[in-house]
Design a protein around this motif. Structure first.
Motif, PDB file in Angstrom:
ATOM      1  N   ALA A  28     -10.583   1.479   4.452  1.00  0.00           N
ATOM      2  CA  ALA A  28     -11.167   2.267   5.541  1.00  0.00           C
ATOM      3  C   ALA A  28     -11.067   3.740   5.175  1.00  0.00           C
ATOM      4  O   ALA A  28     -10.123   4.158   4.503  1.00  0.00           O
ATOM      5  N   TRP A  29     -12.022   4.513   5.624  1.00  0.00           N
ATOM      6  CA  TRP A  29     -12.040   5.956   5.392  1.00  0.00           C
ATOM      7  C   TRP A  29     -11.911   6.296   3.905  1.00  0.00           C
ATOM      8  O   TRP A  29     -11.278   7.279   3.523  1.00  0.00           O
ATOM      9  N   GLY A  30     -12.470   5.442   3.052  1.00  0.00           N
ATOM     10  CA  GLY A  30     -12.480   5.702   1.624  1.00  0.00           C
ATOM     11  C   GLY A  30     -11.152   5.506   0.916  1.00  0.00           C
ATOM     12  O   GLY A  30     -10.965   6.006  -0.186  1.00  0.00           O
ATOM     13  N   ALA A  31     -10.226   4.782   1.543  1.00  0.00           N
ATOM     14  CA  ALA A  31      -8.911   4.567   0.920  1.00  0.00           C
ATOM     15  C   ALA A  31      -8.320   3.234   1.388  1.00  0.00           C
ATOM     16  O   ALA A  31      -8.670   2.713   2.446  1.00  0.00           O
ATOM     17  N   GLU A  32      -7.399   2.700   0.581  1.00  0.00           N
ATOM     18  CA  GLU A  32      -6.704   1.476   0.978  1.00  0.00           C
ATOM     19  C   GLU A  32      -5.704   1.808   2.084  1.00  0.00           C
ATOM     20  O   GLU A  32      -4.917   2.743   1.964  1.00  0.00           O
ATOM     21  N   GLN A  33      -5.757   1.020   3.150  1.00  0.00           N
ATOM     22  CA  GLN A  33      -4.872   1.181   4.301  1.00  0.00           C
ATOM     23  C   GLN A  33      -3.867   0.039   4.331  1.00  0.00           C
ATOM     24  O   GLN A  33      -4.153  -1.074   3.870  1.00  0.00           O
ATOM     25  N   TRP A  34      -2.725   0.301   4.914  1.00  0.00           N
ATOM     26  CA  TRP A  34      -1.651  -0.678   5.068  1.00  0.00           C
ATOM     27  C   TRP A  34      -1.359  -0.806   6.552  1.00  0.00           C
ATOM     28  O   TRP A  34      -1.292   0.198   7.266  1.00  0.00           O
ATOM     29  N   MET A  35      -1.186  -2.042   7.012  1.00  0.00           N
ATOM     30  CA  MET A  35      -0.817  -2.279   8.402  1.00  0.00           C
ATOM     31  C   MET A  35       0.434  -3.133   8.418  1.00  0.00           C
ATOM     32  O   MET A  35       0.502  -4.177   7.763  1.00  0.00           O
ATOM     33  N   GLY A  36       1.429  -2.661   9.178  1.00  0.00           N
ATOM     34  CA  GLY A  36       2.663  -3.404   9.340  1.00  0.00           C
ATOM     35  C   GLY A  36       2.958  -3.614  10.807  1.00  0.00           C
ATOM     36  O   GLY A  36       2.406  -2.930  11.672  1.00  0.00           O
ATOM     37  N   VAL A  37       3.830  -4.565  11.095  1.00  0.00           N
ATOM     38  CA  VAL A  37       4.206  -4.855  12.478  1.00  0.00           C
ATOM     39  C   VAL A  37       5.721  -4.834  12.603  1.00  0.00           C
ATOM     40  O   VAL A  37       6.446  -5.225  11.670  1.00  0.00           O
ATOM     41  N   TRP A  38       6.189  -4.374  13.753  1.00  0.00           N
ATOM     42  CA  TRP A  38       7.613  -4.302  14.082  1.00  0.00           C
ATOM     43  C   TRP A  38       7.792  -4.955  15.435  1.00  0.00           C
ATOM     44  O   TRP A  38       6.953  -4.824  16.323  1.00  0.00           O
ATOM     45  N   SER A  39       8.889  -5.664  15.582  1.00  0.00           N
ATOM     46  CA  SER A  39       9.198  -6.241  16.885  1.00  0.00           C
ATOM     47  C   SER A  39      10.692  -6.167  17.100  1.00  0.00           C
ATOM     48  O   SER A  39      11.479  -6.346  16.170  1.00  0.00           O
ATOM     49  N   SER A  40      11.064  -5.923  18.350  1.00  0.00           N
ATOM     50  CA  SER A  40      12.489  -5.892  18.690  1.00  0.00           C
ATOM     51  C   SER A  40      13.036  -7.301  18.862  1.00  0.00           C
ATOM     52  O   SER A  40      14.244  -7.486  18.948  1.00  0.00           O
ATOM     53  N   VAL A  41      12.160  -8.292  18.890  1.00  0.00           N
ATOM     54  CA  VAL A  41      12.578  -9.689  19.047  1.00  0.00           C
ATOM     55  C   VAL A  41      12.925 -10.251  17.690  1.00  0.00           C
ATOM     56  O   VAL A  41      12.124 -10.195  16.754  1.00  0.00           O
ATOM     57  N   THR A  42      14.112 -10.780  17.566  1.00  0.00           N
ATOM     58  CA  THR A  42      14.533 -11.403  16.318  1.00  0.00           C
ATOM     59  C   THR A  42      14.101 -12.863  16.346  1.00  0.00           C
ATOM     60  O   THR A  42      14.439 -13.591  17.286  1.00  0.00           O
ATOM     61  N   PRO A  43      13.313 -13.306  15.349  1.00  0.00           N
ATOM     62  CA  PRO A  43      12.884 -14.696  15.349  1.00  0.00           C
ATOM     63  C   PRO A  43      14.077 -15.647  15.272  1.00  0.00           C
ATOM     64  O   PRO A  43      15.050 -15.377  14.565  1.00  0.00           O
ATOM     65  N   SER A  44      14.002 -16.721  16.023  1.00  0.00           N
ATOM     66  CA  SER A  44      15.093 -17.710  15.959  1.00  0.00           C
ATOM     67  C   SER A  44      14.788 -18.693  14.849  1.00  0.00           C
ATOM     68  O   SER A  44      13.644 -18.978  14.529  1.00  0.00           O
ATOM     69  N   GLY A  45      15.810 -19.224  14.263  1.00  0.00           N
ATOM     70  CA  GLY A  45      15.531 -20.132  13.147  1.00  0.00           C
ATOM     71  C   GLY A  45      16.646 -20.908  12.820  1.00  0.00           C
ATOM     72  O   GLY A  45      17.351 -21.679  12.782  1.00  0.00           O
TER      73      GLY A  45
END
Length: 182
Positions: A165-182
């Motif tokens: 986008a906009w003539g350059a490679e973009q990076w998208m990340g996600v953050w969550s305060s919820v810790t996945p259970s496992g």
């Protein structure tokens, strides 16, 4: 970007070890103009805006809107942090309703390299997690912006995708305060 929703705004100022996140005030106008006119700050966001245009267009009390914090160091503005809802028209999303919050930040170049961005962003994310528990936050940046990429990793953002986008490679990340259970 849309507002955060039912969150009371402005919150009480948020203090960290060295900083205060607060609502903007008239005394911040000069720093807002410096921020948006700076060639260094504008490198990855489309370039600087003309100073004369900013002098005419920046209101007496700039940035007074839900989701925008001024980053204050020793009584002076050194940057801003925004948490806003992404518009449905945006290219990338992590939620089906496309209403995720997005973290954005800008610091005056003289404030770079001191850990202020990490300290301020962590405080803003903590506030957001308390105000809207379990809601994800996204961060988008150009992959060429090494400082922003390192900050995203430090804050715990996980890569979702890369896109052009906009003539350059973009990076998208996600953050969550919820810790996945496992």
């Amino acid at each position: 970007m849309a507002e955060l929703g039912l969150v009371a705004w402005p919150p009480a100022p948020i203090g960290t070890e060295r900083l205060v996140l607060r609502e903007s005030e008239a005394r911040d106008r000069t720093a807002f103009i410096e921020l948006f006119a700076s060639p260094e700050v504008g490198t990855y966001i489309g370039g600087p805006r003309p100073r004369d245009e900013l002098e005419r267009s920046v209101p007496e009390v700039p940035g007074r809107r839900p989701g925008l914090f001024v980053i204050d160091l020793d009584g002076a503005m050194i940057g801003t942090i925004e948490l806003n809802r992404r518009d449905a028209e945006r290219r990338s999303h992590v939620r089906l309703d496309a209403g995720e919050a997005e973290l954005g930040y800008l610091l005056l170049s003289e404030a770079w390299g001191h850990g202020y961005a990490a300290e301020a962003c962590a405080a803003a994310l903590g506030w957001f997690a308390d105000a809207l528990p379990g809601e994800p936050v996204v961060l988008c940046t150009q992959t060429a912006n090494d400082r922003s990429m390192r900050l995203a990793a430090k804050l715990g953002f996980a890569e979702v995708q890369r896109y052009e986008a906009w003539g350059a490679e973009q990076w998208m990340g996600v953050w969550s305060s919820v810790t996945p259970s496992g």
